[in-house]
Design a protein around this motif. Structure first.
Motif, PDB file in Angstrom:
ATOM      1  N   GLU A  67       9.906 -12.899   2.233  1.00 55.59           N
ATOM      2  CA  GLU A  67      10.337 -14.101   2.960  1.00 55.59           C
ATOM      3  C   GLU A  67       9.630 -15.341   2.414  1.00 55.59           C
ATOM      4  O   GLU A  67      10.237 -16.394   2.228  1.00 55.59           O
ATOM      5  CB  GLU A  67      10.031 -13.987   4.464  1.00 55.59           C
ATOM      6  CG  GLU A  67      10.821 -12.925   5.204  1.00 55.59           C
ATOM      7  CD  GLU A  67      12.321 -13.119   5.095  1.00 55.59           C
ATOM      8  OE1 GLU A  67      12.768 -14.281   4.961  1.00 55.59           O
ATOM      9  OE2 GLU A  67      13.062 -12.111   5.116  1.00 55.59           O
ATOM     10  N   GLY A  68       8.340 -15.188   2.163  1.00 52.87           N
ATOM     11  CA  GLY A  68       7.563 -16.318   1.645  1.00 52.87           C
ATOM     12  C   GLY A  68       8.092 -16.778   0.296  1.00 52.87           C
ATOM     13  O   GLY A  68       8.231 -17.976   0.043  1.00 52.87           O
ATOM     14  N   GLY A  69       8.396 -15.830  -0.569  1.00 54.95           N
ATOM     15  CA  GLY A  69       8.915 -16.152  -1.905  1.00 54.95           C
ATOM     16  C   GLY A  69      10.249 -16.886  -1.810  1.00 54.95           C
ATOM     17  O   GLY A  69      10.460 -17.921  -2.446  1.00 54.95           O
ATOM     18  N   ALA A  91       5.313  -2.008   4.752  1.00 54.46           N
ATOM     19  CA  ALA A  91       6.642  -2.621   4.743  1.00 54.46           C
ATOM     20  C   ALA A  91       6.632  -4.002   5.397  1.00 54.46           C
ATOM     21  O   ALA A  91       7.319  -4.921   4.947  1.00 54.46           O
ATOM     22  CB  ALA A  91       7.642  -1.710   5.441  1.00 54.46           C
ATOM     23  N   GLU A  92       5.850  -4.151   6.445  1.00 50.98           N
ATOM     24  CA  GLU A  92       5.828  -5.413   7.158  1.00 50.98           C
ATOM     25  C   GLU A  92       5.262  -6.535   6.282  1.00 50.98           C
ATOM     26  O   GLU A  92       5.836  -7.619   6.181  1.00 50.98           O
ATOM     27  CB  GLU A  92       4.967  -5.266   8.411  1.00 50.98           C
ATOM     28  CG  GLU A  92       5.454  -6.092   9.583  1.00 50.98           C
ATOM     29  CD  GLU A  92       4.770  -5.636  10.857  1.00 50.98           C
ATOM     30  OE1 GLU A  92       3.964  -6.414  11.379  1.00 50.98           O
ATOM     31  OE2 GLU A  92       5.021  -4.478  11.282  1.00 50.98           O
ATOM     32  N   ALA A  93       4.139  -6.241   5.646  1.00 56.14           N
ATOM     33  CA  ALA A  93       3.538  -7.231   4.758  1.00 56.14           C
ATOM     34  C   ALA A  93       4.479  -7.531   3.593  1.00 56.14           C
ATOM     35  O   ALA A  93       4.616  -8.682   3.157  1.00 56.14           O
ATOM     36  CB  ALA A  93       2.195  -6.733   4.233  1.00 56.14           C
ATOM     37  N   ALA A  94       5.147  -6.489   3.085  1.00 51.89           N
ATOM     38  CA  ALA A  94       6.072  -6.681   1.958  1.00 51.89           C
ATOM     39  C   ALA A  94       7.191  -7.624   2.361  1.00 51.89           C
ATOM     40  O   ALA A  94       7.561  -8.536   1.614  1.00 51.89           O
ATOM     41  CB  ALA A  94       6.637  -5.338   1.509  1.00 51.89           C
ATOM     42  N   LEU A 112       3.100 -13.751  -4.733  1.00 52.32           N
ATOM     43  CA  LEU A 112       3.357 -12.335  -4.467  1.00 52.32           C
ATOM     44  C   LEU A 112       2.046 -11.598  -4.183  1.00 52.32           C
ATOM     45  O   LEU A 112       1.182 -11.507  -5.052  1.00 52.32           O
ATOM     46  CB  LEU A 112       4.053 -11.682  -5.658  1.00 52.32           C
ATOM     47  CG  LEU A 112       5.446 -12.212  -6.007  1.00 52.32           C
ATOM     48  CD1 LEU A 112       6.044 -11.438  -7.160  1.00 52.32           C
ATOM     49  CD2 LEU A 112       6.359 -12.150  -4.789  1.00 52.32           C
ATOM     50  N   LYS A 113       1.922 -11.091  -2.946  1.00 52.46           N
ATOM     51  CA  LYS A 113       0.732 -10.324  -2.592  1.00 52.46           C
ATOM     52  C   LYS A 113       1.130  -8.858  -2.527  1.00 52.46           C
ATOM     53  O   LYS A 113       2.022  -8.492  -1.770  1.00 52.46           O
ATOM     54  CB  LYS A 113       0.191 -10.802  -1.243  1.00 52.46           C
ATOM     55  CG  LYS A 113      -1.321 -10.787  -1.196  1.00 52.46           C
ATOM     56  CD  LYS A 113      -1.844 -11.463   0.073  1.00 52.46           C
ATOM     57  CE  LYS A 113      -2.073 -10.442   1.139  1.00 52.46           C
ATOM     58  NZ  LYS A 113      -1.386 -10.627   2.392  1.00 52.46           N
ATOM     59  N   LEU A 114       0.463  -8.027  -3.319  1.00 55.35           N
ATOM     60  CA  LEU A 114       0.812  -6.607  -3.313  1.00 55.35           C
ATOM     61  C   LEU A 114       0.345  -5.963  -2.004  1.00 55.35           C
ATOM     62  O   LEU A 114      -0.754  -6.237  -1.535  1.00 55.35           O
ATOM     63  CB  LEU A 114       0.158  -5.894  -4.494  1.00 55.35           C
ATOM     64  CG  LEU A 114       0.572  -6.361  -5.882  1.00 55.35           C
ATOM     65  CD1 LEU A 114       0.167  -5.326  -6.930  1.00 55.35           C
ATOM     66  CD2 LEU A 114       2.074  -6.600  -5.949  1.00 55.35           C
TER      67      LEU A 114
END
Lengths: 79, 646
Positions: free
Chosen positions: B158-160, B150-153, B143-145
């Motif tokens: 998706e990665g998780g 929104a795009e990075a979130a 999880l990267k804050l």
């Protein structure tokens, strides 16, 4: 609570946690001297002592405990 | 009173006796046939971590000594975790006994989640577990804050999810295990404050999004969700997360909640195995209303809105009604004169429960154990499907003593907490919703009406004909799957072999060309009984089908459904060049009902062993069982047909 009372109560806790009634408590007793006293049992021991004496140790106190004498001194300071 | 001690101390269970250790010793010493039952009884107390560990080592010892833990059902669970679960595992083993399961836990080394999932020869993959529990904590996720981005979130979410899917896909390709995903508990600490919920990319919002996606994913894939997030919310995030213990030893949550967590794991596994309860039996006086109807009269009992005590009892009624809507059958057991006991249901305007909602109404002066037996009999369900809610501690004690299979929650003195206590106990845990569930409460009532028709209709054949039954046969398919899995795991009485299969195993049967399957539905003039029978035949040698599974819902006993099922099997056997059917009866505590099933259908006994297990055989060319009066619909097979048999 005086040291004698603390030793008595701790002895019961040790017997329960290590499931061994033959463990004799002395100030010099360390994890190396008791079968099954690994890091996880250490946490169980601390949790049981905290619950029994209704106290909570700090993170560094838990890390610094070297022997039963240290533990008794800590409990004594808190009760 | 700390409200969350209801949960942390499992207050719906009776307190453990002081001499628990001595009783445990006695249980271990009991005879071969009783040890499982004795351990289960001890597991039914509210046990703290220490006692759970003692019980777990007793269970492990009995198991490694080769002792049978019957009636506890074996279950092998692998746990993948990024935290220290050494104190949780024994709690799970002991708690599983409470829910009728002899649990074996495969616990790989600390923090080996990806390695265990990905390597085909890992401990988890090579142990062929029945289920894998993904007991991951949010700290296991990449999880990267990215607050406000929104795009990075979205990429992080998706990665998780992709990570979890990869784990799952690898477990699935290496084992037949059911995957159980626990969701993620956000930490108590906020970054902005309330804004954390609204802004994308904060930890709270990322975890919330992953939990939502995980719930969808699990629903679509047929895996199982363990809502640990709800558990933590219920007891409070600040209580749940013990950051000191995480720092000291990587404990995923406060040790205080290990017994609660273990109970939620165990009830979920029990639900997978079809062991959830089915019937809620309600006491009346001071349980669903305040006061005593026989003394206080219709005007005197407390049940009105605006009266705090009345509202407390109404909230229990409301909960019971909601349970009924999702398929739990309601019954009443009360020490009362029947006429007086029925009056509030008929005449009190504020009562939410009506007589129509109650499948069996037992109001008399017999003891409760006798009444509960009568209820179980009338519903054709086992005592282990029953829950009794009763405010009277003496009645609770009596029922627990005489009928230990019945679940009887402890209740607090104040009725305001009745509904919450019943809900906290989780007796009716479900892992899927089948359409049949939503109608089930109605089926039992229809059955009561059918029974009254039978007494008037003169002659069983005439009665059966008057029901205007339609029986529908199909092979197993995706639509019927959740109900098929449920039947396979829940049916105890009309079940020849009591073999339990998980959803992945059922899917495998659907596609295996050497396996012939049948799902059977029945409808009649009173309503649709839904799916009531499932059959699995396996090609055991050329020209021979072994009937691996034959089970039927007891709702349709005495309707000659089994004869019609055999006719259908024979028809497909002939079309497939099968010359012989073989079958087995494996006796359990609950299936004496079908001891003569094969004999009644014309099979010849070919063997029997000491356990009472018997082997049967039928030559296809000689077998022409008579039809029962019902319309037969058969579709989804190679050759569809629709015939009327009389």
């Amino acid at each position: 609570m005086d040291e004698g009372q603390i030793y008595d109560r701790l002895a019961k806790i040790f017997h329960e946690v290590f499931e061994d009634d033959s463990v004799g408590l002395t100030p010099e007793l360390t994890a190396k001297d008791v079968d099954g006293w690994d890091s996880l049992t250490h946490i169980r021991l601390i949790l049981t002592v905290e619950k029994a004496f209704k106290i909570r140790f700090s993170t560094s106190e838990v890390g610094k405990l070297e022997n039963v004498g240290d533990l008794v001194a800590l409990v004594k300071a808190r009760t | 009173m700390r409200l969350n001690s209801l949960y942390s101390e499992l207050q719906w269970l009776p307190r453990a006796p002081e001499d628990f250790a001595a009783r445990l010793k006695a249980a271990i010493g009991s005879s071969e046939t009783d040890v499982g039952r004795a351990l289960q009884r001890l597991a039914n107390y509210a046990l703290d971590l220490n006692r759970l560990s003692k019980l777990a080592s007793a269970i492990d010892k009995a198991k490694s000594g080769g002792r049978s833990l019957q009636p506890l059902q074996p279950f092998r669970l692998a746990v993948l975790s990024n935290s220290t679960i050494d104190m949780i595992v024994p709690a799970m083993v002991a708690t599983a006994a409470r829910h009728g399961i002899a649990l074996e836990v495969i616990q790989p080394s600390y923090d080996q989640v990806a390695q265990e999932a990905l390597a085909p020869d890992s401990r988890v993959n090579s142990s062929q577990p029945d289920a894998v529990l993904f007991a991951l904590d949010y700290r296991a996720l990449p999880l990267k804050l990215s607050p406000g981005d929104a795009e990075a979130a979205s990429a992080t979410v998706e990665g998780g999810i992709a990570y979890l899917q990869t784990l799952r896909d690898n477990i699935k390709s290496n084992t037949h295990a059911l995957c159980v995903f626990q969701n993620f508990v956000p930490p108590a600490e906020a970054l902005f404050g309330s804004l954390d919920r609204a802004v994308k990319g904060t930890l709270r919002s990322l975890i919330g999004e992953i939990n939502r996606r995980l719930a969808d994913f699990v629903t679509e894939s047929g895996d199982v969700l363990l809502d640990v997030n709800a558990l933590a919310e219920t007891v409070g995030l600040a209580e749940w997360h013990d950051t000191q213990l995480w720092n000291l030893a990587k404990f995923p949550f406060a040790v205080e909640f290990i017994p609660l967590y273990a109970d939620h794991v165990a009830r979920t596994l029990a639900a997978v195995r079809g062991k959830s309860r089915k019937v809620l039996i309600l006491d009346l006086d001071n349980t669903i209303w305040g006061g005593i109807i026989g003394d206080d009269g219709l005007e005197g009992i407390q049940i009105a809105q605006g009266d705090p005590v009345g509202e407390a009892h109404l909230s229990l009624q409301r909960f019971a009604l909601e349970l009924r809507q999702r398929g739990v059958v309601l019954a009443v057991s009360s020490k009362n004169d029947e006429g007086i006991a029925r009056e509030p249901f008929q005449k009190h305007p504020e009562m939410l429960l009506k007589l129509d909602h109650i499948a069996v109404f037992q109001a008399n002066w017999e003891d409760k154990a006798t009444n509960i037996r009568a209820i179980a009999e009338e519903l054709s369900l086992g005592l282990d499907a029953m829950v009794l809610v009763d405010d009277n501690p003496a009645e609770r004690g009596l029922v627990r003593e005489l009928l230990p299979q019945v679940a009887v929650p402890e209740l607090p003195d104040d009725p305001s907490w009745y509904a919450r206590t019943l809900a906290a106990a989780g007796y009716f845990e479900a892992v899927t919703i089948a359409q049949e569930d939503l109608k089930r409460a109605g089926y039992y009532q229809d059955n009561a009406r059918r029974a009254s028709l039978r007494s008037s209709a003169g002659g069983v054949e005439a009665y059966l004909a008057s029901l205007e039954m339609t029986i529908t046969f199909q092979p197993f398919d995706a639509t019927g799957r959740s109900r098929i899995v449920q039947l396979i795991n829940k049916s105890n009485q009309y079940n020849l072999t009591t073999r339990r299969y998980t959803e992945p195993q059922v899917i495998a049967a659907e596609t295996d060309p050497e396996v012939f399957t049948l799902q059977v539905r029945l409808a009649d003039t009173f309503g649709d009984s839904g799916m009531i029978s499932a059959i699995i035949c396996r090609l055991s040698q050329p020209g021979e089908w072994e009937i691996d599974t034959w089970l039927m819902s007891c709702r349709v006993l005495g309707r000659r459904v089994e004869h019609m099922v055999l006719r259908e099997i024979l028809e497909h056997a002939r079309a497939n060049g099968i010359r012989r059917l073989t079958g087995t009866y494996l006796p359990t505590e609950r299936n004496a009902l079908v001891k003569d099933h094969y004999a009644k259908l014309g099979f010849v006994k070919t063997g029997e062993d000491d356990s009472g297990a018997s082997r049967w055989e039928l030559r296809v060319e000689d077998a022409w069982p008579a039809a029962a009066p019902m319309k037969v619909v058969s579709h989804g097979f190679a050759r569809p047909k629709e015939t009327l048999s009389v």
